[in-house]
Motif scaffolding. Structure first.
Motif, short mmCIF file in Angstrom:
data_model
loop_
_atom_site.label_atom_id
_atom_site.label_comp_id
_atom_site.label_asym_id
_atom_site.label_seq_id
_atom_site.Cartn_x
_atom_site.Cartn_y
_atom_site.Cartn_z
N LEU A 365 81.27 87.62 37.79
CA LEU A 365 79.91 87.88 37.32
C LEU A 365 79.66 87.22 35.97
N ALA A 366 80.63 87.30 35.06
CA ALA A 366 80.44 86.74 33.73
C ALA A 366 80.38 85.21 33.76
N SER A 367 81.30 84.58 34.48
CA SER A 367 81.31 83.12 34.53
C SER A 367 80.06 82.58 35.23
N SER A 368 79.61 83.28 36.26
CA SER A 368 78.39 82.85 36.96
C SER A 368 77.18 82.98 36.04
N GLU A 369 77.10 84.08 35.31
CA GLU A 369 75.98 84.26 34.37
C GLU A 369 75.93 83.11 33.36
N MET A 370 77.07 82.76 32.78
CA MET A 370 77.08 81.72 31.75
C MET A 370 76.83 80.33 32.33
N ALA A 371 77.19 80.13 33.60
CA ALA A 371 76.87 78.85 34.23
C ALA A 371 75.36 78.69 34.37
N PHE A 372 74.65 79.77 34.69
CA PHE A 372 73.19 79.70 34.76
C PHE A 372 72.57 79.64 33.36
N ARG A 373 73.21 80.27 32.41
CA ARG A 373 72.63 80.31 31.06
C ARG A 373 72.82 79.00 30.31
N HIS A 374 73.96 78.34 30.54
CA HIS A 374 74.32 77.20 29.68
C HIS A 374 74.60 75.90 30.42
N GLN A 375 74.85 75.92 31.72
CA GLN A 375 75.41 74.73 32.35
C GLN A 375 74.62 74.21 33.55
N GLY A 376 73.33 74.43 33.55
CA GLY A 376 72.48 73.70 34.48
C GLY A 376 72.33 74.27 35.87
N LEU A 377 72.88 75.43 36.17
CA LEU A 377 72.58 76.04 37.46
C LEU A 377 71.22 76.71 37.41
N ASN A 378 70.54 76.70 38.52
CA ASN A 378 69.23 77.33 38.62
C ASN A 378 69.02 77.77 40.07
N VAL A 379 67.85 78.26 40.36
CA VAL A 379 67.48 78.62 41.73
C VAL A 379 66.25 77.83 42.10
N PHE A 380 66.30 77.16 43.26
CA PHE A 380 65.08 76.49 43.70
C PHE A 380 64.48 77.24 44.89
N GLN A 381 63.16 77.27 44.89
CA GLN A 381 62.39 77.77 46.02
C GLN A 381 61.61 76.59 46.58
N ILE A 382 62.01 76.16 47.77
CA ILE A 382 61.36 75.01 48.41
C ILE A 382 60.52 75.53 49.56
N GLN A 383 59.24 75.25 49.50
CA GLN A 383 58.33 75.63 50.60
C GLN A 383 58.18 74.42 51.52
N LEU A 384 58.33 74.66 52.81
CA LEU A 384 58.34 73.58 53.80
C LEU A 384 57.36 73.89 54.92
N ALA A 385 56.90 72.84 55.58
CA ALA A 385 56.02 73.00 56.74
C ALA A 385 56.19 71.79 57.65
N ARG A 386 55.72 71.94 58.87
CA ARG A 386 55.69 70.78 59.76
C ARG A 386 54.46 69.94 59.51
N ARG A 387 53.40 70.59 59.03
CA ARG A 387 52.14 69.87 58.71
C ARG A 387 51.69 70.30 57.33
N GLN A 388 51.26 69.36 56.50
CA GLN A 388 50.88 69.70 55.14
C GLN A 388 49.62 70.55 55.07
N GLN A 389 48.83 70.57 56.15
CA GLN A 389 47.62 71.39 56.17
C GLN A 389 47.92 72.88 56.35
N SER A 390 49.19 73.23 56.59
CA SER A 390 49.53 74.62 56.86
C SER A 390 49.49 75.50 55.60
N VAL A 391 49.45 74.87 54.44
CA VAL A 391 49.48 75.60 53.18
C VAL A 391 48.17 75.34 52.44
N PRO A 392 47.61 76.35 51.75
CA PRO A 392 46.35 76.16 51.03
C PRO A 392 46.42 75.00 50.04
N LEU A 393 45.25 74.51 49.68
CA LEU A 393 45.15 73.29 48.87
C LEU A 393 45.68 73.48 47.46
N THR A 394 45.44 74.63 46.85
CA THR A 394 45.93 74.89 45.49
C THR A 394 46.86 76.10 45.52
#
Length: 421
Positions: A365-394
């Motif tokens: 837990l401690a080493s993982s915390e410091m990796a996110f705090r100091h060494q470039g780990l992050n969390v990405f949320q990628i939204q995907l679709a088969r057609r770009q019209q499936s998601v609102p414009l803004t």
């Protein structure tokens, strides 16, 4: 080896102050902290541990703490890792450490080869342990992934609820009855939320028998068994067509050699107007290898990818990236909360496991915390679709959906009653 250890530490520790007592009993003080600042102090108790840390620090430092041959005398292991991992200058690794890294890089596709049978064994290694352990440090809903802290000081439980709300908003659940596939459904919290707050019909798949049993119990207990179905199944074996797909904290277990198959399968399961949300740990640095301590003791077969490794597979699978958000320090704060809660109930954890396991878990837990705090780990949320019209414009729809979900949460909350009412 003692001289090599000192040379390495003096090149690494510039800010702050570290006191190290070697196996021979000699004490060295490192860093340039102002007088009066309390140092972090540790002692290495045997020459073999000292030698191993010099040769392979990424693996052997954690093992030394687990085995009790690295002892904290002032401060905690988290204080030590915070100090070392926050140093401004990178240090050239020793020749043995560099060779080990190159070997791990060459072998990473083998260590991350995760066919269905091996995937299930890897999942069982981490998740099919005594479920009471997780109740010691997770929130009440057992969300074992990055929380979403909307403001400083927000509680872990509220931040995990905000995470579910944020994900639900990005899934564009604009009508009741949508068919949702939850890949890596954990203990069922997200699937139950989507059914209860957004009226979705959810199919959750997991490879953990412990998680499956609790998920089904929770669905029945909350009267949602007719709308939420949890099964023990590999994502590669799922069939059907879904309006929405969500995957939280599972992609890290896929393995770099299986990224293409993962996204091709997702596309085949997604309806033409469908939307998918992938929530996973990533790295800001170029592609690398999994930390060997994490591979050996925590998540065998796992890997944290760079976006540059993920996006080409999405493109080749024929999916459209409609939104990307990076949650940078949110996981550092989540892990800090988990670590504090775990340590507050450490005696209970020791009764469930043993002292060595507790030291291993604290280091994780401690080493993982410091990796996110100091060494470039992050969390990405990628939204995907088969057609770009499936998601609102803004992106205005995200905040609007979150507001609707907050109102649904408030309406679903049972009112408090006084005794006798």
């Amino acid at each position: 080896m003692e001289r090599l250890l000192e040379n390495v530490l003096r090149r690494v520790v510039v800010d702050g102050r570290l006191k190290v007592t070697t196996a021979s009993g000699r004490t060295m003080t490192l860093g340039n902290a102002p007088p009066g600042q309390k140092p972090v102090a540790l002692r290495i108790t045997c020459p073999a541990a000292q030698r191993d840390i010099c040769l392979d620090p990424e693996l052997k430092l954690g093992e030394a703490y687990m085995n009790g041959t690295l002892v904290m005398e002032e401060g905690t292991i988290a204080d030590f890792l915070d100090l070392v991992m926050a140093q401004p200058l990178a240090v050239n690794p020793t020749a043995p450490a560099k060779l080990l890294y190159l070997l791990r890089r060459v072998l990473r596709r083998i260590t991350q080869f995760n066919p269905p049978g091996r995937s299930q064994r890897n999942v069982a290694h981490h998740y099919d342990i005594d479920g009471r352990l997780y109740s010691l440090f997770l929130d009440h809903d057992r969300q074992y992934s990055c929380a979403y802290f909307e403001h400083e000081g927000q509680s872990l439980d509220d931040a995990q609820l905000a995470k579910k709300r944020h994900i639900a908003a990005k899934l564009v659940l604009d009508r009741a009855g949508l068919d949702v596939l939850d890949i890596g459904s954990g203990w069922g919290g997200l699937g139950l939320y989507l059914a209860e707050m957004a009226g979705a019909k959810v199919q959750g798949v997991t490879l953990s028998s412990e998680q499956l049993a609790l998920s089904r119990h929770r669905a029945a207990e909350r009267g949602l068994a007719d709308r939420v179905n949890f099964t023990l199944r590999d994502y590669r074996d799922v069939e059907g067509a879904f309006d929405r797909i969500v995957s939280v904290g599972m992609f890290e277990h896929v393995g770099v050699g299986h990224f293409g198959a993962f996204f091709r399968k997702a596309r085949s399961l997604l309806k033409d107007d469908g939307v998918m949300l992938l929530h996973a740990i990533g790295r800001s640095d170029p592609p690398s290898v999994t930390n060997p301590f994490i591979t050996k003791y925590i998540f065998p077969g796992g890997y944290i990818p760079a976006l540059s490794e993920v996006l080409p597979h999405i493109e080749r699978a024929g999916l459209v990236v409609t939104d990307v958000e990076l949650l940078r320090l949110h996981y550092a704060e989540t892990l800090k909360a988990w670590r504090q809660r775990f340590l507050a109930r450490r005696e209970e954890a020791a009764r469930l496991t043993d002292e060595r396991f507790c030291r291993m878990w604290e280091f994780y837990l401690a080493s993982s915390e410091m990796a996110f705090r100091h060494q470039g780990l992050n969390v990405f949320q990628i939204q995907l679709a088969r057609r770009q019209q499936s998601v609102p414009l803004t992106r205005d729809y995200v905040a609007a959906a979150e507001d609707r979900l907050r109102r649904a949460e408030a309406a679903a909350r049972a009112p408090l009653r006084l005794a006798g009412e």
